[in-house]
Design a protein around this motif. Structure first.
Motif, PDB file in Angstrom:
ATOM      1  N   LEU A 138      70.924   5.712  57.987  1.00 25.96           N
ATOM      2  CA  LEU A 138      72.191   6.246  57.490  1.00 25.96           C
ATOM      3  C   LEU A 138      71.973   7.640  56.898  1.00 25.96           C
ATOM      4  O   LEU A 138      70.930   7.931  56.325  1.00 25.96           O
ATOM      5  CB  LEU A 138      72.777   5.330  56.407  1.00 25.96           C
ATOM      6  N   GLY A 139      72.964   8.488  57.025  1.00 26.55           N
ATOM      7  CA  GLY A 139      72.937   9.798  56.391  1.00 26.55           C
ATOM      8  C   GLY A 139      71.887  10.737  56.950  1.00 26.55           C
ATOM      9  O   GLY A 139      71.281  10.490  57.981  1.00 26.55           O
ATOM     10  N   PHE A 140      71.684  11.863  56.202  1.00 24.51           N
ATOM     11  CA  PHE A 140      70.770  12.898  56.682  1.00 24.51           C
ATOM     12  C   PHE A 140      69.308  12.457  56.657  1.00 24.51           C
ATOM     13  O   PHE A 140      68.518  12.930  57.452  1.00 24.51           O
ATOM     14  CB  PHE A 140      70.952  14.207  55.911  1.00 24.51           C
ATOM     15  N   THR A 141      68.947  11.533  55.760  1.00 26.19           N
ATOM     16  CA  THR A 141      67.572  11.030  55.816  1.00 26.19           C
ATOM     17  C   THR A 141      67.424  10.059  56.980  1.00 26.19           C
ATOM     18  O   THR A 141      66.403  10.052  57.659  1.00 26.19           O
ATOM     19  CB  THR A 141      67.137  10.360  54.499  1.00 26.19           C
ATOM     20  N   GLY A 142      68.456   9.271  57.217  1.00 28.67           N
ATOM     21  CA  GLY A 142      68.422   8.291  58.302  1.00 28.67           C
ATOM     22  C   GLY A 142      68.380   8.912  59.677  1.00 28.67           C
ATOM     23  O   GLY A 142      67.761   8.368  60.590  1.00 28.67           O
ATOM     24  N   ASP A 143      69.026  10.075  59.829  1.00 32.41           N
ATOM     25  CA  ASP A 143      68.986  10.726  61.144  1.00 32.41           C
ATOM     26  C   ASP A 143      67.804  11.694  61.270  1.00 32.41           C
ATOM     27  O   ASP A 143      67.718  12.462  62.218  1.00 32.41           O
ATOM     28  CB  ASP A 143      70.312  11.411  61.472  1.00 32.41           C
ATOM     29  N   GLU A 144      66.900  11.626  60.286  1.00 30.39           N
ATOM     30  CA  GLU A 144      65.653  12.381  60.281  1.00 30.39           C
ATOM     31  C   GLU A 144      65.841  13.888  60.153  1.00 30.39           C
ATOM     32  O   GLU A 144      64.960  14.666  60.513  1.00 30.39           O
ATOM     33  CB  GLU A 144      64.798  12.046  61.499  1.00 30.39           C
ATOM     34  N   SER A 145      66.970  14.313  59.583  1.00 30.43           N
ATOM     35  CA  SER A 145      67.151  15.750  59.376  1.00 30.43           C
ATOM     36  C   SER A 145      66.755  16.187  57.975  1.00 30.43           C
ATOM     37  O   SER A 145      66.707  17.383  57.693  1.00 30.43           O
ATOM     38  CB  SER A 145      68.591  16.167  59.690  1.00 30.43           C
ATOM     39  N   GLY A 146      66.444  15.236  57.085  1.00 29.55           N
ATOM     40  CA  GLY A 146      66.058  15.608  55.732  1.00 29.55           C
ATOM     41  C   GLY A 146      65.251  14.548  55.026  1.00 29.55           C
ATOM     42  O   GLY A 146      65.088  13.429  55.511  1.00 29.55           O
ATOM     43  N   VAL A 147      64.744  14.931  53.872  1.00 31.01           N
ATOM     44  CA  VAL A 147      63.963  14.059  53.002  1.00 31.01           C
ATOM     45  C   VAL A 147      64.415  14.328  51.572  1.00 31.01           C
ATOM     46  O   VAL A 147      64.790  15.458  51.234  1.00 31.01           O
ATOM     47  CB  VAL A 147      62.443  14.314  53.166  1.00 31.01           C
ATOM     48  N   LYS A 148      64.403  13.292  50.740  1.00 30.51           N
ATOM     49  CA  LYS A 148      64.739  13.480  49.330  1.00 30.51           C
ATOM     50  C   LYS A 148      63.821  12.634  48.474  1.00 30.51           C
ATOM     51  O   LYS A 148      63.158  11.712  48.968  1.00 30.51           O
ATOM     52  CB  LYS A 148      66.203  13.153  49.060  1.00 30.51           C
ATOM     53  N   SER A 149      63.783  12.980  47.192  1.00 38.50           N
ATOM     54  CA  SER A 149      62.927  12.262  46.265  1.00 38.50           C
ATOM     55  C   SER A 149      63.603  12.170  44.907  1.00 38.50           C
ATOM     56  O   SER A 149      64.295  13.097  44.482  1.00 38.50           O
ATOM     57  CB  SER A 149      61.584  12.990  46.130  1.00 38.50           C
ATOM     58  N   TYR A 150      63.375  11.034  44.258  1.00 37.91           N
ATOM     59  CA  TYR A 150      63.837  10.786  42.895  1.00 37.91           C
ATOM     60  C   TYR A 150      62.617  10.500  42.033  1.00 37.91           C
ATOM     61  O   TYR A 150      61.636   9.927  42.508  1.00 37.91           O
ATOM     62  CB  TYR A 150      64.748   9.562  42.846  1.00 37.91           C
ATOM     63  N   CYS A 151      62.712  10.834  40.744  1.00 41.15           N
ATOM     64  CA  CYS A 151      61.597  10.572  39.852  1.00 41.15           C
ATOM     65  C   CYS A 151      62.100  10.352  38.428  1.00 41.15           C
ATOM     66  O   CYS A 151      63.044  11.012  37.985  1.00 41.15           O
ATOM     67  CB  CYS A 151      60.640  11.762  39.858  1.00 41.15           C
ATOM     68  N   VAL A 152      61.450   9.437  37.736  1.00 37.08           N
ATOM     69  CA  VAL A 152      61.648   9.248  36.307  1.00 37.08           C
ATOM     70  C   VAL A 152      60.282   9.378  35.657  1.00 37.08           C
ATOM     71  O   VAL A 152      59.286   8.845  36.171  1.00 37.08           O
ATOM     72  CB  VAL A 152      62.251   7.859  35.990  1.00 37.08           C
ATOM     73  N   VAL A 153      60.228  10.109  34.546  1.00 33.29           N
ATOM     74  CA  VAL A 153      58.972  10.275  33.823  1.00 33.29           C
ATOM     75  C   VAL A 153      59.206   9.941  32.349  1.00 33.29           C
ATOM     76  O   VAL A 153      60.264  10.253  31.799  1.00 33.29           O
ATOM     77  CB  VAL A 153      58.399  11.704  33.993  1.00 33.29           C
ATOM     78  N   LEU A 154      58.229   9.273  31.752  1.00 37.93           N
ATOM     79  CA  LEU A 154      58.265   8.965  30.330  1.00 37.93           C
ATOM     80  C   LEU A 154      57.148   9.748  29.660  1.00 37.93           C
ATOM     81  O   LEU A 154      55.987   9.646  30.061  1.00 37.93           O
ATOM     82  CB  LEU A 154      58.074   7.463  30.092  1.00 37.93           C
ATOM     83  N   LEU A 155      57.535  10.532  28.646  1.00 35.37           N
ATOM     84  CA  LEU A 155      56.566  11.310  27.879  1.00 35.37           C
ATOM     85  C   LEU A 155      56.466  10.751  26.469  1.00 35.37           C
ATOM     86  O   LEU A 155      57.437  10.193  25.950  1.00 35.37           O
ATOM     87  CB  LEU A 155      56.996  12.782  27.792  1.00 35.37           C
ATOM     88  N   GLN A 156      55.316  10.966  25.877  1.00 33.18           N
ATOM     89  CA  GLN A 156      55.116  10.598  24.471  1.00 33.18           C
ATOM     90  C   GLN A 156      54.439  11.766  23.773  1.00 33.18           C
ATOM     91  O   GLN A 156      53.538  12.386  24.345  1.00 33.18           O
ATOM     92  CB  GLN A 156      54.245   9.351  24.357  1.00 33.18           C
ATOM     93  N   ARG A 157      54.872  12.043  22.551  1.00 30.98           N
ATOM     94  CA  ARG A 157      54.202  13.085  21.785  1.00 30.98           C
ATOM     95  C   ARG A 157      52.784  12.607  21.496  1.00 30.98           C
ATOM     96  O   ARG A 157      52.565  11.481  21.073  1.00 30.98           O
ATOM     97  CB  ARG A 157      54.938  13.389  20.488  1.00 30.98           C
ATOM     98  N   ARG A 158      51.813  13.474  21.754  1.00 27.71           N
ATOM     99  CA  ARG A 158      50.407  13.116  21.514  1.00 27.71           C
ATOM    100  C   ARG A 158      50.187  12.832  20.034  1.00 27.71           C
ATOM    101  O   ARG A 158      50.738  13.514  19.182  1.00 27.71           O
ATOM    102  CB  ARG A 158      49.473  14.231  21.973  1.00 27.71           C
ATOM    103  N   GLY A 159      49.410  11.805  19.777  1.00 24.36           N
ATOM    104  CA  GLY A 159      49.118  11.425  18.405  1.00 24.36           C
ATOM    105  C   GLY A 159      50.020  10.308  17.908  1.00 24.36           C
ATOM    106  O   GLY A 159      49.699   9.627  16.951  1.00 24.36           O
ATOM    107  N   ASP A 160      51.169  10.110  18.562  1.00 28.00           N
ATOM    108  CA  ASP A 160      52.030   8.987  18.202  1.00 28.00           C
ATOM    109  C   ASP A 160      51.356   7.712  18.678  1.00 28.00           C
ATOM    110  O   ASP A 160      50.589   7.714  19.642  1.00 28.00           O
ATOM    111  CB  ASP A 160      53.414   9.101  18.857  1.00 28.00           C
ATOM    112  N   ASP A 161      51.624   6.610  18.005  1.00 29.48           N
ATOM    113  CA  ASP A 161      51.053   5.326  18.425  1.00 29.48           C
ATOM    114  C   ASP A 161      51.502   4.991  19.831  1.00 29.48           C
ATOM    115  O   ASP A 161      52.648   5.229  20.202  1.00 29.48           O
ATOM    116  CB  ASP A 161      51.482   4.199  17.486  1.00 29.48           C
ATOM    117  N   LYS A 162      50.586   4.438  20.587  1.00 25.89           N
ATOM    118  CA  LYS A 162      50.924   3.990  21.946  1.00 25.89           C
ATOM    119  C   LYS A 162      51.868   2.811  21.870  1.00 25.89           C
ATOM    120  O   LYS A 162      51.854   2.060  20.911  1.00 25.89           O
ATOM    121  CB  LYS A 162      49.660   3.581  22.705  1.00 25.89           C
ATOM    122  N   ILE A 163      52.685   2.660  22.904  1.00 24.95           N
ATOM    123  CA  ILE A 163      53.655   1.565  22.950  1.00 24.95           C
ATOM    124  C   ILE A 163      52.925   0.268  23.177  1.00 24.95           C
ATOM    125  O   ILE A 163      52.060   0.166  23.972  1.00 24.95           O
ATOM    126  CB  ILE A 163      54.694   1.798  24.055  1.00 24.95           C
TER     127      ILE A 163
END
Length: 163
Positions: A138-163
């Motif tokens: 389906l769509g432009f990725t399905g017809d092989e005319s494009g590629v897309k990417s999603y990303c989520v990143v979690l940052l922590q301030r250094r020195g804070d206790d780890k989760i």
């Protein structure tokens, strides 16, 4: 302090270019058309880190009309943003990303892509997750005319206790 950011990128697939994903060249008949090397995964990760830091988006740092950035490796852009993140005393807790492309199948390359990203960011590969999806032709990725990417990143301030 924890901070979360999400990133997204999309590019057209064309013949005569390399298919760069996560700083790794995936063998394919088509590659990514872009001002830089067009690595949608690294662009999404870069954008997610910028967002988590509350610093806008990737276009503010690397405009697509800057001739100095023409054909630059996206790994260089990510390294620059990683350095800003480290200067602000944050570290990556984890990255979860998705590449959406019909072909080629990416399963054989996922471990190499994860390692490439971890090497660029100088973090443990276990902090990097990469998933590959199709859109069932389906769509432009399905017809092989494009590629897309999603990303989520979690940052922590250094020195804070780890989760």
């Amino acid at each position: 302090m924890l901070r979360i950011g999400n990133g997204y990128d999309v590019h057209r697939l064309v013949e005569g270019r390399k298919l760069m994903l996560g700083g790794f060249e995936v063998p394919h008949t088509k590659g990514v058309l872009g001002h830089s090397d067009g690595d949608v995964l690294l662009h999404a990760i870069t954008d997610a880190i910028i967002g988590a830091l509350g610093l806008g988006d990737i276009g503010l740092y690397f405009p697509d009309n800057d001739e100095n950035l023409k054909d630059i490796k996206s790994s260089i852009l990510l390294e620059k943003i990683n350095n800003i993140m480290l200067e602000k005393k944050y570290e990556i807790m984890n990255i979860d990303s998705i590449i959406v492309i019909q072909k080629p199948k990416l399963k054989p390359y996922i471990d190499e892509i994860r390692k490439s990203i971890a090497d660029i960011l100088k973090i443990d590969v276990e902090l990097v997750n990469v998933k590959a999806k199709t859109e069932e032709k389906l769509g432009f990725t399905g017809d092989e005319s494009g590629v897309k990417s999603y990303c989520v990143v979690l940052l922590q301030r250094r020195g804070d206790d780890k989760i």
